[in-house]
Design a protein around this motif. Structure first.
Motif, PDB file in Angstrom:
ATOM      1  N   GLU A  90     -26.714 -49.975   4.601  1.00 14.50           N
ATOM      2  CA  GLU A  90     -25.268 -50.229   4.674  1.00 14.50           C
ATOM      3  C   GLU A  90     -24.741 -50.382   3.254  1.00 14.50           C
ATOM      4  O   GLU A  90     -25.329 -51.092   2.448  1.00 14.50           O
ATOM      5  CB  GLU A  90     -24.968 -51.508   5.466  1.00 14.50           C
ATOM      6  CG  GLU A  90     -25.352 -51.444   6.930  1.00 14.50           C
ATOM      7  CD  GLU A  90     -24.394 -50.584   7.747  1.00 14.50           C
ATOM      8  OE1 GLU A  90     -23.196 -50.530   7.426  1.00 14.50           O
ATOM      9  OE2 GLU A  90     -24.871 -49.972   8.717  1.00 14.50           O
ATOM     10  N   LEU A  91     -23.658 -49.723   2.954  1.00 11.80           N
ATOM     11  CA  LEU A  91     -23.075 -49.795   1.618  1.00 11.80           C
ATOM     12  C   LEU A  91     -21.572 -49.637   1.735  1.00 11.80           C
ATOM     13  O   LEU A  91     -21.095 -48.634   2.277  1.00 11.80           O
ATOM     14  CB  LEU A  91     -23.677 -48.695   0.731  1.00 11.80           C
ATOM     15  CG  LEU A  91     -23.328 -48.712  -0.746  1.00 11.80           C
ATOM     16  CD1 LEU A  91     -23.846 -49.985  -1.421  1.00 11.80           C
ATOM     17  CD2 LEU A  91     -23.928 -47.491  -1.431  1.00 11.80           C
ATOM     18  N   TYR A  92     -20.832 -50.628   1.276  1.00  6.81           N
ATOM     19  CA  TYR A  92     -19.361 -50.599   1.326  1.00  6.81           C
ATOM     20  C   TYR A  92     -18.854 -50.306   2.739  1.00  6.81           C
ATOM     21  O   TYR A  92     -18.022 -49.439   2.958  1.00  6.81           O
ATOM     22  CB  TYR A  92     -18.796 -49.582   0.342  1.00  6.81           C
ATOM     23  CG  TYR A  92     -19.242 -49.810  -1.071  1.00  6.81           C
ATOM     24  CD1 TYR A  92     -18.824 -50.929  -1.782  1.00  6.81           C
ATOM     25  CD2 TYR A  92     -20.097 -48.912  -1.698  1.00  6.81           C
ATOM     26  CE1 TYR A  92     -19.245 -51.151  -3.082  1.00  6.81           C
ATOM     27  CE2 TYR A  92     -20.519 -49.112  -2.996  1.00  6.81           C
ATOM     28  CZ  TYR A  92     -20.094 -50.242  -3.691  1.00  6.81           C
ATOM     29  OH  TYR A  92     -20.520 -50.457  -4.982  1.00  6.81           O
ATOM     30  N   ASP A  93     -19.409 -50.991   3.719  1.00  9.06           N
ATOM     31  CA  ASP A  93     -19.027 -50.844   5.129  1.00  9.06           C
ATOM     32  C   ASP A  93     -19.310 -49.452   5.701  1.00  9.06           C
ATOM     33  O   ASP A  93     -18.722 -49.063   6.705  1.00  9.06           O
ATOM     34  CB  ASP A  93     -17.547 -51.200   5.332  1.00  9.06           C
ATOM     35  CG  ASP A  93     -17.260 -52.661   5.027  1.00  9.06           C
ATOM     36  OD1 ASP A  93     -18.122 -53.509   5.339  1.00  9.06           O
ATOM     37  OD2 ASP A  93     -16.182 -52.954   4.483  1.00  9.06           O
ATOM     38  N   ALA A  94     -20.173 -48.713   5.054  1.00  3.92           N
ATOM     39  CA  ALA A  94     -20.556 -47.385   5.549  1.00  3.92           C
ATOM     40  C   ALA A  94     -22.059 -47.370   5.815  1.00  3.92           C
ATOM     41  O   ALA A  94     -22.835 -47.941   5.050  1.00  3.92           O
ATOM     42  CB  ALA A  94     -20.207 -46.308   4.532  1.00  3.92           C
ATOM     43  N   THR A  95     -22.454 -46.734   6.906  1.00  5.71           N
ATOM     44  CA  THR A  95     -23.865 -46.558   7.191  1.00  5.71           C
ATOM     45  C   THR A  95     -24.379 -45.391   6.364  1.00  5.71           C
ATOM     46  O   THR A  95     -23.811 -44.296   6.398  1.00  5.71           O
ATOM     47  CB  THR A  95     -24.098 -46.268   8.691  1.00  5.71           C
ATOM     48  OG1 THR A  95     -23.606 -47.380   9.443  1.00  5.71           O
ATOM     49  CG2 THR A  95     -25.559 -46.039   8.992  1.00  5.71           C
ATOM     50  N   LEU A 132     -37.323 -41.080   6.220  1.00  7.88           N
ATOM     51  CA  LEU A 132     -36.011 -40.441   6.110  1.00  7.88           C
ATOM     52  C   LEU A 132     -35.285 -40.433   7.452  1.00  7.88           C
ATOM     53  O   LEU A 132     -35.901 -40.419   8.506  1.00  7.88           O
ATOM     54  CB  LEU A 132     -36.169 -39.005   5.597  1.00  7.88           C
ATOM     55  CG  LEU A 132     -36.734 -38.886   4.186  1.00  7.88           C
ATOM     56  CD1 LEU A 132     -37.027 -37.426   3.862  1.00  7.88           C
ATOM     57  CD2 LEU A 132     -35.770 -39.479   3.162  1.00  7.88           C
ATOM     58  N   ASP A 133     -33.957 -40.416   7.384  1.00 10.04           N
ATOM     59  CA  ASP A 133     -33.132 -40.366   8.588  1.00 10.04           C
ATOM     60  C   ASP A 133     -32.923 -38.932   9.070  1.00 10.04           C
ATOM     61  O   ASP A 133     -32.808 -38.679  10.265  1.00 10.04           O
ATOM     62  CB  ASP A 133     -31.756 -40.994   8.313  1.00 10.04           C
ATOM     63  CG  ASP A 133     -31.869 -42.448   7.903  1.00 10.04           C
ATOM     64  OD1 ASP A 133     -32.448 -43.238   8.676  1.00 10.04           O
ATOM     65  OD2 ASP A 133     -31.390 -42.788   6.807  1.00 10.04           O
TER      66      ASP A 133
END
Length: 84
Positions: free
Chosen positions: A4-9, A35-36
């Motif tokens: 999670e980074l700056y409200d983004a997945t 990895l995703d």
């Protein structure tokens, strides 16, 4: 990197090379599992070996058996025999 980074997945992935008729890619299982998203593609060094369209098709189909591979990339490589 965080998930999670700056409200983004954040999703992490790469484009891997499909190497052979068994559908193997150039990424270890350990790295694949971290990895995703993984995109599997045939790139010019493999295509330029000069295999038949049936063999390239088998490479794509076998690669799709890999549960860590999510997307096939640029399956319309202009160097594939279908374009000759």
């Amino acid at each position: 990197m965080p998930s999670e980074l700056y409200d983004a997945t954040m999703l992490y992935g790469c484009e891997a090379n499909i190497l052979d008729e068994s559908g193997n890619i150039d990424l270890s299982i350990e790295k694949q599992e971290k990895l995703d998203i993984i995109i599997g593609s045939l790139h010019d060094p493999v295509v330029e070996i000069g295999k038949s369209l049936e063999i390239y098709t088998k490479m794509f189909l076998k690669a799709m058996d890999n549960p860590n591979l999510h997307i096939l990339g640029h399956i319309g490589n202009p160097k594939l025999p279908i374009y000759e």
